[in-house]
Design a protein around this motif. Structure first.
Motif, PDB file in Angstrom:
ATOM      1  N   UNK A   1       0.605  -1.203   0.022  1.00  0.00           N
ATOM      2  CA  UNK A   1       0.152  -0.219  -0.132  1.00  0.00           C
ATOM      3  C   UNK A   1       0.786   1.232   0.612  1.00  0.00           C
ATOM      4  N   UNK A   2       0.271   2.620  -0.909  1.00  0.00           N
ATOM      5  CA  UNK A   2       0.974   3.596  -1.311  1.00  0.00           C
ATOM      6  C   UNK A   2       0.100   4.310  -1.819  1.00  0.00           C
ATOM      7  N   UNK A   3       0.004   5.261  -0.393  1.00  0.00           N
ATOM      8  CA  UNK A   3      -0.547   6.924  -1.101  1.00  0.00           C
ATOM      9  C   UNK A   3       0.082   8.005  -1.706  1.00  0.00           C
ATOM     10  N   UNK A   4       1.637   7.688  -0.717  1.00  0.00           N
ATOM     11  CA  UNK A   4       3.111   8.886  -0.946  1.00  0.00           C
ATOM     12  C   UNK A   4       3.665   8.551  -0.245  1.00  0.00           C
TER      13      UNK A   4
ATOM     14  N   UNK B   1      -7.931  -3.896   2.067  1.00  0.00           N
ATOM     15  CA  UNK B   1      -8.465  -3.952   1.693  1.00  0.00           C
ATOM     16  C   UNK B   1      -7.737  -4.081   0.195  1.00  0.00           C
ATOM     17  N   UNK B   2      -6.964  -2.855   0.174  1.00  0.00           N
ATOM     18  CA  UNK B   2      -6.711  -2.577  -1.268  1.00  0.00           C
ATOM     19  C   UNK B   2      -5.454  -2.815  -1.226  1.00  0.00           C
ATOM     20  N   UNK B   3      -5.233  -4.054  -0.740  1.00  0.00           N
ATOM     21  CA  UNK B   3      -3.553  -4.763  -0.956  1.00  0.00           C
ATOM     22  C   UNK B   3      -3.815  -5.672  -2.189  1.00  0.00           C
ATOM     23  N   UNK B   4      -3.087  -5.085  -3.081  1.00  0.00           N
ATOM     24  CA  UNK B   4      -2.921  -6.464  -3.840  1.00  0.00           C
ATOM     25  C   UNK B   4      -3.729  -7.703  -3.687  1.00  0.00           C
ATOM     26  N   UNK B   5      -4.596  -8.588  -4.789  1.00  0.00           N
ATOM     27  CA  UNK B   5      -4.851 -10.259  -4.207  1.00  0.00           C
ATOM     28  C   UNK B   5      -3.533 -11.005  -4.139  1.00  0.00           C
ATOM     29  N   UNK B   6      -2.319 -11.290  -5.095  1.00  0.00           N
ATOM     30  CA  UNK B   6      -1.333 -11.410  -4.716  1.00  0.00           C
ATOM     31  C   UNK B   6      -0.607 -11.464  -3.855  1.00  0.00           C
ATOM     32  N   UNK B   7      -0.697 -10.580  -3.295  1.00  0.00           N
ATOM     33  CA  UNK B   7      -0.039 -10.206  -1.809  1.00  0.00           C
ATOM     34  C   UNK B   7      -0.905 -11.190  -1.229  1.00  0.00           C
ATOM     35  N   UNK B   8      -2.482 -10.916  -0.716  1.00  0.00           N
ATOM     36  CA  UNK B   8      -3.398 -11.180   0.974  1.00  0.00           C
ATOM     37  C   UNK B   8      -3.207 -12.954  -0.030  1.00  0.00           C
ATOM     38  N   UNK B   9      -2.916 -13.262  -0.937  1.00  0.00           N
ATOM     39  CA  UNK B   9      -3.111 -14.943  -1.106  1.00  0.00           C
ATOM     40  C   UNK B   9      -1.740 -15.524  -0.322  1.00  0.00           C
TER      41      UNK B   9
END
Length: 478
Positions: free
Chosen positions: A25-28, A56-64
């Motif tokens: 996650x990165x906003x800045x 929930x915005x973490x990319x699915x490939x990392x969540x898995x």
């Protein structure tokens, strides 16, 4: 590799509590800190682990790929909230994620109406997680910005008698004092659940509300911020955002340590610069002319970044024989005014609204001059990225800009850019005119300036060495 060891040969253990870390996650810029500083610290021999929310915005490939370590409850005043502690190893670093759908399954990371409760939960959950981290008890918890600022206070309030937490020290880093986590006074009782001396208004109160960052500054063992100059500035009313008195009270425990930037690889050369410049001219439909400097600005289009100064003298800037590209997004009135200027100066000004990472690096690599006339700038990353490509910055002398950009001296041949002091549009214009004149008429001097910029050290290893010293000082303090 420097090996940071203690009695029995054990490595110092540091837990990063942070709300962003790329690529998750990165906003800045905080997201870059969460990735690159732990890597640099680990290279210097410390055992670094990072803990952050499972958005929930973490990319699915990392969540898995995450593995659940423990499920437990987190006390928060009268609440007992679920927490799932998950782990993922990435680039050799153990990342822990705190899972709670109520708090972190959101459309955005920040700005919801209950974020006081949201990040109070995160701070308490970080401390509860210490019980379950496999084979890892931190010597130091390094907290970043207001979202984690309650960790030092909660550690004193709820864990002082728990032997597991004995001797854990806290370091709190201010990344931007403008964002403090200020909430209604009811949060103190209803959300934080504090009692006794640590519940007094002096610990948290801020003009009738509750200020999370104030708690972090007051209760951490050490306070840092992201540049030496900013550490001095925030002790005064103009930059102190209402907390200058609190910061002055901790001045003996306050240090400024510059952030770093990852260097391009392979390291650019002046020959690369010429090739990158050609490609950028083609992409922007600028006239192919080596005698016309390309100026650039990559920024959030907000007041802090000096947009008022730029717009005030933009006609005069564009009257020069230059080309200018602006990439960014922000306040609507700045976007509209820039677009109107672009319509009035076709072929000289390109305004690209939004942000594109690949295009940003093409601009950094291909432009000749980079504009960063900020009103204030705790550290600043863009000027360091620009210099790593041999692009010469023009900055106002504030915060990290003053610490990283040294005005060129024709006598000594030292310096890596152009600076101006006052927040004044005509000082910006004069600095631009000076840079354009050097680009056109002093080719050898300009090349020396580019070489100086390319050789400037803004590596994360330099930042990590300073933090290592701070960690050691905390560890050995009584």
């Amino acid at each position: 590799m420097f090996l940071c060891c203690f009695g029995g040969g054990a490595q110092m253990k540091v837990l990063f509590a942070i709300t962003e870390a790329e690529p998750f996650v990165k906003t800045g810029g905080l997201g870059e800190v969460g990735r690159y500083l732990p890597l640099a610290l680990q290279e210097q021999g410390m055992e670094i682990r990072v803990i952050l929310p499972q958005y929930s915005s973490i990319p699915p490939n990392y969540l898995q790929k995450m593995k659940t370590i423990k499920e437990f409850t987190v006390p928060l005043a009268w609440r007992n909230q679920y927490c799932g502690l998950k782990e993922l190893k990435y680039e050799g670093i153990h990342y822990y994620f705190l899972d709670n759908e109520y708090y972190f399954r959101r459309s955005r990371c920040y700005g919801d109406g209950d974020e006081g409760e949201q990040y109070a939960y995160f701070s308490r959950a970080v401390l509860e997680s210490v019980r379950y981290l496999p084979e890892f008890k931190p010597d130091i918890i390094h907290c970043h910005d207001w979202h984690t600022a309650l960790v030092p206070l909660f550690l004193k309030a709820f864990y002082a008698r728990d032997t597991l937490y004995y001797n854990i020290k806290t370091l709190f880093t201010i990344h931007n004092l403008k964002y403090q986590g200020i909430f209604p006074r009811e949060v103190r009782e209803d959300v934080l659940g504090l009692s006794g001396e640590l519940s007094s208004s002096a610990q948290l109160e801020f003009y009738g509300g509750v200020n999370f960052m104030k708690a972090g500054i007051m209760h951490s063992d050490q306070v840092t911020t992201v540049s030496p100059t900013y550490a001095q500035e925030i002790q005064h009313p103009y930059f102190g955002e209402g907390l200058h008195g609190v910061i002055q009270g901790r001045k003996d425990s306050l240090l400024g340590i510059l952030n770093g930037v990852p260097r391009p690889w392979p390291s650019p050369t002046l020959a690369d610069k010429r090739a990158n410049r050609m490609k950028l001219q083609e992409q922007l439909n600028f006239t192919n002319n080596e005698e016309i400097p390309i100026l650039s600005m990559i920024s959030r289009l907000v007041e802090q970044k000096g947009l008022d100064l730029l717009l005030h003298v933009l006609d005069e800037i564009l009257a020069l024989d230059i080309r200018l590209v602006v990439l960014g997004t922000g306040d609507a009135h700045y976007e509209e005014r820039l677009q109107r200027f672009a319509e009035g100066y076709p072929g000289k000004l390109r305004v690209i609204l939004g942000y594109q990472e690949e295009l940003a690096h093409r601009i950094y690599a291909g432009a000749d001059i980079f504009l960063m006339p900020s009103r204030f700038e705790p550290c600043g990353i863009a000027q360091m990225i620009a210099m790593s490509y041999g692009t010469i910055p023009i900055v106002r002398e504030t915060g990290g800009l003053k610490d990283t950009v040294r005005p060129y001296s024709p006598i000594s041949g030292e310096g890596n850019g152009f600076t101006f002091t006052d927040y004044n549009a005509h000082e910006l214009l004069y600095a631009i005119q000076k840079a354009v004149e050097m680009f056109r008429n002093q080719k050898d001097t300009w090349q020396k300036l580019q070489e100086n910029a390319l050789s400037s050290d803004f590596s994360w290893n330099r930042s990590a060495a300073r933090y290592r010293d701070v960690y050691e000082s905390l560890y050995y303090s009584s």
